[in-house]
Every structure is written in structure tokens, then in C-alpha cells.
Design an enzyme around this catalytic site. Sequence first.
Site, PDB file in Angstrom:
ATOM      1  N   GLU A 106       0.829  -1.196   0.000  1.00  0.00           N
ATOM      2  CA  GLU A 106       0.000   0.000   0.000  1.00  0.00           C
ATOM      3  C   GLU A 106       0.865   1.248   0.000  1.00  0.00           C
ATOM      4  OE1 GLU A 106      -3.985  -1.610   2.241  1.00  0.00           O
ATOM      5  OE2 GLU A 106      -2.468  -0.678   3.484  1.00  0.00           O
ATOM      6  N   CYS A 115       3.252   8.538   1.285  1.00  0.00           N
ATOM      7  CA  CYS A 115       3.859   7.604   2.230  1.00  0.00           C
ATOM      8  C   CYS A 115       4.127   6.302   1.464  1.00  0.00           C
ATOM      9  CB  CYS A 115       2.875   7.404   3.376  1.00  0.00           C
ATOM     10  SG  CYS A 115       3.461   6.332   4.657  1.00  0.00           S
ATOM     11  N   CYS A 148       6.927  -6.944   7.105  1.00  0.00           N
ATOM     12  CA  CYS A 148       8.101  -6.437   7.828  1.00  0.00           C
ATOM     13  C   CYS A 148       8.678  -7.570   8.660  1.00  0.00           C
ATOM     14  CB  CYS A 148       7.693  -5.276   8.738  1.00  0.00           C
ATOM     15  SG  CYS A 148       9.086  -4.375   9.441  1.00  0.00           S
ATOM     16  N   CYS A 161       7.206  -4.774  15.823  1.00  0.00           N
ATOM     17  CA  CYS A 161       6.886  -3.769  16.842  1.00  0.00           C
ATOM     18  C   CYS A 161       5.466  -4.061  17.313  1.00  0.00           C
ATOM     19  CB  CYS A 161       7.021  -2.369  16.266  1.00  0.00           C
ATOM     20  SG  CYS A 161       8.676  -2.093  15.587  1.00  0.00           S
ATOM     21  N   CYS A 202       2.280  -2.109  15.963  1.00  0.00           N
ATOM     22  CA  CYS A 202       2.199  -1.832  14.526  1.00  0.00           C
ATOM     23  C   CYS A 202       1.495  -2.964  13.780  1.00  0.00           C
ATOM     24  CB  CYS A 202       3.606  -1.632  13.962  1.00  0.00           C
ATOM     25  SG  CYS A 202       3.639  -1.444  12.172  1.00  0.00           S
ATOM     26  N   CYS A 227      -1.103   5.925   9.963  1.00  0.00           N
ATOM     27  CA  CYS A 227       0.205   5.404  10.322  1.00  0.00           C
ATOM     28  C   CYS A 227       0.137   4.055  11.021  1.00  0.00           C
ATOM     29  CB  CYS A 227       0.818   6.376  11.308  1.00  0.00           C
ATOM     30  SG  CYS A 227       2.371   6.957  10.805  1.00  0.00           S
TER      31      CYS A 227
HETATM   32  N1  SAH Z   1       9.498   0.719   9.571  1.00  0.00           N
HETATM   33  C1  SAH Z   1       9.749   2.101   9.642  1.00  0.00           C
HETATM   34  C2  SAH Z   1       8.814   2.925   8.777  1.00  0.00           C
HETATM   35  C3  SAH Z   1       7.345   2.575   8.753  1.00  0.00           C
HETATM   36  S1  SAH Z   1       6.334   2.875  10.173  1.00  0.00           S
HETATM   37  C4  SAH Z   1       9.710   2.573  11.050  1.00  0.00           C
HETATM   38  O1  SAH Z   1       9.299   1.811  11.920  1.00  0.00           O
HETATM   39  O2  SAH Z   1      10.124   3.708  11.301  1.00  0.00           O
HETATM   40  C5  SAH Z   1       5.953   4.620  10.189  1.00  0.00           C
HETATM   41  C6  SAH Z   1       5.667   5.153  11.614  1.00  0.00           C
HETATM   42  O3  SAH Z   1       4.377   4.744  12.090  1.00  0.00           O
HETATM   43  C7  SAH Z   1       6.664   4.628  12.627  1.00  0.00           C
HETATM   44  O4  SAH Z   1       7.092   5.653  13.497  1.00  0.00           O
HETATM   45  C8  SAH Z   1       5.841   3.619  13.366  1.00  0.00           C
HETATM   46  O5  SAH Z   1       6.405   3.349  14.596  1.00  0.00           O
HETATM   47  C9  SAH Z   1       4.494   4.289  13.419  1.00  0.00           C
HETATM   48  N2  SAH Z   1       3.397   3.381  13.750  1.00  0.00           N
HETATM   49  C10 SAH Z   1       3.315   2.061  13.551  1.00  0.00           C
HETATM   50  N3  SAH Z   1       2.133   1.575  13.974  1.00  0.00           N
HETATM   51  C11 SAH Z   1       1.438   2.611  14.448  1.00  0.00           C
HETATM   52  C12 SAH Z   1       0.116   2.756  14.993  1.00  0.00           C
HETATM   53  N4  SAH Z   1      -0.682   1.716  15.104  1.00  0.00           N
HETATM   54  N5  SAH Z   1      -0.282   3.981  15.382  1.00  0.00           N
HETATM   55  C13 SAH Z   1       0.521   5.043  15.220  1.00  0.00           C
HETATM   56  N6  SAH Z   1       1.766   4.980  14.700  1.00  0.00           N
HETATM   57  C14 SAH Z   1       2.227   3.777  14.322  1.00  0.00           C
HETATM   58 FE1  SF4 Z   2       8.142  -2.748  10.840  1.00  0.00          FE
HETATM   59 FE2  SF4 Z   2       5.989  -1.528  11.842  1.00  0.00          FE
HETATM   60 FE3  SF4 Z   2       8.161  -1.783  13.345  1.00  0.00          FE
HETATM   61 FE4  SF4 Z   2       8.187  -0.067  11.280  1.00  0.00          FE
HETATM   62  S1  SF4 Z   2       6.908   0.071  13.123  1.00  0.00           S
HETATM   63  S2  SF4 Z   2       9.785  -1.558  11.827  1.00  0.00           S
HETATM   64  S3  SF4 Z   2       6.872  -1.222   9.822  1.00  0.00           S
HETATM   65  S4  SF4 Z   2       6.904  -3.482  12.563  1.00  0.00           S
END
Ligand code: SAH
Ligand code: SF4
Length: 367
Positions: free
Chosen positions: A92, A105, A112, A116, A119, A341
Amino acid sequence: MAPINLIGQSRTELIETLAGLGEKPFRAKQLWNWMYHRGERDFGAMINLGKPLREKLLNAAVMELPEVAVEQKSKDGTRKWLLRTADGNEVESVYIPEDDRGALCVSSQVGCTLACTFCHTGTQKLMRNLTAAEIVGQVMVARDAYGEWPSPKSGRMLSNIVLMGMGEPLFNYDNVAKALHIIMDGDGLAISKRRVTLSTSGVVPMIEQVGRELGVGLAISLHAVTDELRDVLVPINRKYPIKELLAACKNYPGASNARRITFEYVMLKGVNDSLSDAKRLAHLLKDIPAKINLIPFNKWPGAQYDCSPAPKIKRFSEILNDLGLSAPIRVPRGRDIMAACGQLKSAGETARRGAAARPSVAEAGSV
Ligand code: SAH
Ligand code: SF4
């Protein structure tokens, strides 16, 4: 022989491809201009290439973008594309409009490898890295949607790129770097490095290289101020703890007060949102040209966290301000189409995990 996809080839590769067809290097320059400045995807229309070359290209090459499987538009103007790659994977990308500009974006991987805990993408296992063509393709699909060809010099709706979609860009550095060189090339898509931001969960050994080779803005998914908590929220922290991460940020080439590093901090109720967390955050960042982006947690089905209440987030932001740090609260965009996000995940994956997880295309208002 399968035709060569010219999208995603570096300038050098394009010269080599044309040499293979018996053509001189200046033809690569012309072709580059057609593809990336004018957005032309019909060889037949590239009149200055001459008929013999146009015919050779028709036989030997294609300009292939990922296929748009679904396009959705949010009530707030956010747009999301579900793109299907040639081998059937899905990624996406999301366009977030501002008044007279906007950011795309972009995703760097299908899924991934990191997990995290807050996420949604992190719950989808890694299928594969995206190719440079697929990364550049996301930008071209969005530019097509806004009809911004030839690449306008100013007044663009698609003005900025953020690598904050699915995946960890620094685990796919070579393809990301190759794609960014194409996207930032002044004779083509021409999105300047000042308008590109790469977000990483903290792949410390790659950070210096990003600044040196790409010179793009850096964003760090920090989210916690102690290793104990960050080990849980952003598990890559077990490998590269906060101290090492911040040392790499301090040395990031090109960071200055005019060009600050963004620290992303997701607000999780009762987890990382206390007043002492705010103070410790300011303390940790005191020697770094930093700004903080407070992200209200976007809840997804099955998530184990809740978003901090709005007054709490506001207070958190104020404390940081009082301690001299800019800490705006990010307004969530595109929630109605699951475009916010951390919510990105391929539709197929979401469907497999429960049809209720995502509104149907019709409900969300496809365009
Ligand atoms: N993998 C990279 C880039 C993609 S995530 C990274 O982790 O930086 C883009 C941003 O969205 C990151 O800061 C991530 O931590 C945040 N993010 C992920 N899940 C989220 C959620 N459910 N609510 C708000 N922010 C989130
Ligand atoms: Fe991967 Fe989501 Fe962690 Fe970014 S925030 S590194 S996309 S698991």
C-alpha cells in the site's frame, strides 16, 4: 526473452540497456526525460527517439508500474492505493494532502521482519523486499493520479515523499537508495532530498550511510525512553539500544538546527505517556538537533494498546515545549480507509485474518 522493465533502472543501467540495443548514451538521457519528466509510457509517442529505436524498444522493453488493485479516498482527502506486484504480492501507499501540497507515504517491503508490538504491519510476516521499480512505481502511480506531468517545477500536490509505509527501509537499503536516486533526480521526478524523509526503527549501522549517500531527512521511531520498554515496543532495540541509536543520530551527516531529526513517538495509554517520560525524552534529546512528532496511537483490530487520552497527549507536548523541544501532535489522517500510520497491511493478509478487520471497498468509498 522477457522484456526488460526500464522503470527502476539507474541512469547507468539504462545506458547499458540501450548499448545492448546498439544505441548511444545520449538516448538514455532522452528516454529518462520521457519516462520521468513527462510521464510518457508509450514508446510510440517518444518522437525524438527515431522510429528504429522506438521499434526496438517496443520489442525488447516495457515501462511497468505495479498494478492498482484498489484505490480508496478518505473523507479527509487522504488517498490509498493497494498495489499488486507482477508476482502477486500486495503493498500500500498513501497520499496525505495539505492545502497546496502533500506527502506520499511509500512502502519499502511487503510486510516487515520486525514485530513492533503496536504496529499492524508488524503482524504480517515479511514476504519480500520491494524492487527499485516497485518503489519508484508507487510515486509514479500517485503522480498519474494527480496528472502532474511533465514534472512541474512548483505548485505540486505531490511535493513530498516519506518512507513510512510498510516495511523497514534500511533492511532494503540498496533498492531504497536506487529508487531514491531516481525519484530525486532533477531531470525527472525531481523531488528534492529536502522533501524526502526516511523513517527507521533504528538500524544503527546504516544510519550514517543514509545521510552521506542520500542526504534525506531522517525520522526515528523512538517511542520509548528506557531500553526496558523499547525492547518490547520496538524489539530491534535489543540489538541496537537507545544509547547507540542516539549516538548515530548525533553524528547523522547533514543534521543541523535548520534540518532537525524527527523522533516519532506513538502515544500509548499508560505505557509511555507519563510526565516523567516526557521529561526523560527531552533529556535524552538535549544534544541532538531534534523535533518530536507525537503520534496518537491508531488502533487496529486485535491491538493490545489504547491511545492516550487527548488531554494527556496535549500535556505531554506542552512539557516538551517548555523544555525547548518542538513536539506537534500529528493529526491522524485517513482513518476511515485504514490508511493511518501503522495500519498498512495488505488487503489479502487482513482478509485472511478476519473479514471484519477492514471496511469493504464500497463502504470506504473507492474512487
Ligand atoms: N518501519 C519504519 C517505517 C514505517 S512505520 C519505522 O518503523 O520507522 C511509520 C511510523 O508509524 C513509525 O514511526 C511507526 O512506529 C508508526 N506506527 C506504527 N504503527 C502505528 C500505529 N498503530 N499507530 C501510530 N503509529 C504507528
Ligand atoms: Fe516494521 Fe511496523 Fe516496526 Fe516499522 S513500526 S519496523 S513497519 S513493525
